[in-house]
Design a protein around this motif. Structure first.
Motif, PDB file in Angstrom:
ATOM      1  N   PRO A   1      37.445  76.911  46.783  1.00 44.76           N
ATOM      2  CA  PRO A   1      36.158  77.470  46.362  1.00 44.76           C
ATOM      3  C   PRO A   1      35.020  76.466  46.369  1.00 44.76           C
ATOM      4  O   PRO A   1      33.847  76.860  46.288  1.00 44.76           O
ATOM      5  CB  PRO A   1      36.443  77.954  44.928  1.00 44.76           C
ATOM      6  CG  PRO A   1      37.547  77.062  44.449  1.00 44.76           C
ATOM      7  CD  PRO A   1      38.394  76.800  45.657  1.00 44.76           C
TER       8      PRO A   1
ATOM      9  N   GLU B   1      36.481  80.357  51.443  1.00 46.86           N
ATOM     10  CA  GLU B   1      36.114  80.141  50.051  1.00 46.86           C
ATOM     11  C   GLU B   1      37.120  80.775  49.107  1.00 46.86           C
ATOM     12  O   GLU B   1      37.361  80.264  48.015  1.00 46.86           O
ATOM     13  CB  GLU B   1      34.716  80.699  49.779  1.00 46.86           C
ATOM     14  CG  GLU B   1      34.198  80.414  48.378  1.00 46.86           C
ATOM     15  CD  GLU B   1      32.761  80.864  48.197  1.00 46.86           C
ATOM     16  OE1 GLU B   1      32.239  80.728  47.065  1.00 46.86           O
ATOM     17  OE2 GLU B   1      32.147  81.354  49.172  1.00 46.86           O
ATOM     18  N   THR B   2      37.718  81.899  49.502  1.00 46.32           N
ATOM     19  CA  THR B   2      38.670  82.589  48.631  1.00 46.32           C
ATOM     20  C   THR B   2      39.952  82.918  49.389  1.00 46.32           C
ATOM     21  O   THR B   2      39.966  83.047  50.625  1.00 46.32           O
ATOM     22  CB  THR B   2      38.080  83.898  48.075  1.00 46.32           C
ATOM     23  OG1 THR B   2      37.990  84.860  49.135  1.00 46.32           O
ATOM     24  CG2 THR B   2      36.711  83.669  47.446  1.00 46.32           C
TER      25      THR B   2
ATOM     26  N   THR C   1      32.581  73.854  48.099  1.00 44.55           N
ATOM     27  CA  THR C   1      32.056  73.575  49.436  1.00 44.55           C
ATOM     28  C   THR C   1      32.421  72.169  49.905  1.00 44.55           C
ATOM     29  O   THR C   1      32.812  71.963  51.062  1.00 44.55           O
ATOM     30  CB  THR C   1      30.528  73.748  49.459  1.00 44.55           C
ATOM     31  OG1 THR C   1      30.197  75.074  49.046  1.00 44.55           O
ATOM     32  CG2 THR C   1      29.960  73.485  50.846  1.00 44.55           C
TER      33      THR C   1
ATOM     34  N   ARG D   1      35.992  71.998  51.165  1.00 43.15           N
ATOM     35  CA  ARG D   1      36.154  72.603  52.493  1.00 43.15           C
ATOM     36  C   ARG D   1      35.619  71.661  53.566  1.00 43.15           C
ATOM     37  O   ARG D   1      36.218  71.528  54.646  1.00 43.15           O
ATOM     38  CB  ARG D   1      35.452  73.962  52.557  1.00 43.15           C
ATOM     39  CG  ARG D   1      36.023  74.988  51.584  1.00 43.15           C
ATOM     40  CD  ARG D   1      35.583  76.405  51.935  1.00 43.15           C
ATOM     41  NE  ARG D   1      34.143  76.593  51.870  1.00 43.15           N
ATOM     42  CZ  ARG D   1      33.462  76.874  50.769  1.00 43.15           C
ATOM     43  NH1 ARG D   1      34.104  76.981  49.594  1.00 43.15           N
ATOM     44  NH2 ARG D   1      32.152  77.050  50.796  1.00 43.15           N
TER      45      ARG D   1
END
Length: 347
Positions: free
Chosen positions: A34, A53-54, A36, A39
């Motif tokens: 979740p 994100e999920t 940023t 990621r």
């Protein structure tokens, strides 16, 4: 086999990623996180992967391309996300502890069996090279019949997570589920099982919170296991300045001592033998142990073994932790253990 990591924190980045990168039989294709920045960190290391994100986004868009879900979330989130992965008919590799109580454990085992999917807790200490070699020496009869073992594990506080998301989550009982018993205690129990096989019958324990003001988490635990006639004494502390681990096993004909990369084999009437086994217990990522985890997971998938040994061991660990807490609250009284590992040795 294609794998997606859910939760790109310290364990995923430092422990799992290096092994995936060097293998041709398993491929990291997606990461869910979740945050940023996390990621982005994943993309810096794997430019061609997908990031989400999920977990729902992954399952909706990319589920058909995934064989294995690798859960690397904080402990409190394991149960929910393992259930979702199994419901999506994926094999599941989950960071330790698998769950936080026996009721959750039995529920997940039942779901995995119903779905005919492999549920594999990441008990990586079973594959630590020094532990594997010591188990070989014991099984070869080098020290005769094992009688007593003493494990001393000293941590330097609780392991920090990544700075972008609650780096001190292990100090939060709602997220971690417990202190040093659920963390280092799990590893020590796994080591004992790897060395001796079978299951313990009873436990006496004392746990303390000595340096965590305002916390409900224990930072010191001392417990003794009656393990099929052998006594195993385990001392765990997060009060040290540097992480250290010492293991000592005594038998009728000699003893084995393990300290980081060094094994010392002492046999009656023979010179002490020094064996160098690169293990690096003081490296918290333990990346060089993870290949053993992957090898065994892939073998379980190939043979359709829905009861991998670490899954059986996860139930044993939860029983021991529960009884240790009860014993400590009652003056260290000996408590019988109910869970019995089905297999005596890993295949």
């Amino acid at each position: 086999m294609k794998v997606a990591i859910v939760g790109f924190g310290f364990s995923a980045e430092k422990g799992h990623i290096p092994a995936y990168r060097d293998r041709s039989d398993i491929h990291l294709t997606a990461v869910v996180d979740p945050v940023t920045a996390r990621r982005a960190a994943a993309l810096r290391q794997y430019q061609n992967i997908r990031v989400y994100e999920t977990f729902d986004d992954l399952l909706e868009e990319y589920s058909d391309e995934i064989d294995i879900i690798d859960i690397c979330l904080p402990n409190a989130f394991h149960m929910e996300n393992v259930k979702r992965a199994l419901a999506a008919d994926k094999h599941v590799l989950c960071e330790k502890p698998l769950v936080l109580n026996k009721a959750e454990y039995y529920e997940l085992v039942e779901i995995a069996n119903q779905r005919k999917r492999i549920l594999y807790p990441c008990h990586n200490y079973k594959f630590a090279p020094a532990i594997v070699h010591a188990a070989y020496l014991i099984n070869s009869g080098e020290i005769g019949q094992p009688l007593f073992a003493s494990f001393n594990i000293f941590g330097a506080g609780f392991q920090s997570g990544v700075p972008q998301w609650q780096p001190d989550w292990r100090k939060n009982k709602e997220l971690s589920g417990g202190g040093i018993m659920i963390d280092h205690g799990l590893d020590a129990i796994s080591v004992a099982q790897t060395l001796f096989g079978g299951s313990p019958q009873s436990i006496s324990a004392h746990t303390r919170n000595l340096n965590q003001a305002g916390s409900q988490l224990e930072d010191l635990a001392v417990f003794c296991l009656d393990w099929e006639g052998k006594l195993i004494n385990i001392s765990l502390s997060s009060l040290g300045s540097i992480p250290k681990a010492y293991y000592r096993i005594q038998g009728t004909e000699g003893e084995i001592s393990i300290e980081n990369n060094d094994i010392f084999l002492s046999v009656k009437d023979k010179p002490v033998q020094h064996i160098f086994v690169p293990t690096y217990f003081d490296d918290p990522g333990h990346a060089n142990w993870f290949n053993g985890v992957i090898d065994n997971l892939l073998d379980c998938i190939k043979t359709k073994n829905t009861e991998p040994f670490p899954l059986m061991e996860a139930g044993l660990v939860l029983d021991i932790v529960e009884k240790a807490n009860y014993s400590s609250n009652n003056g260290g009284t000996w408590m019988g253990l109910e869970f019995t590992a089905k297999s005596l040795q890993m295949v």
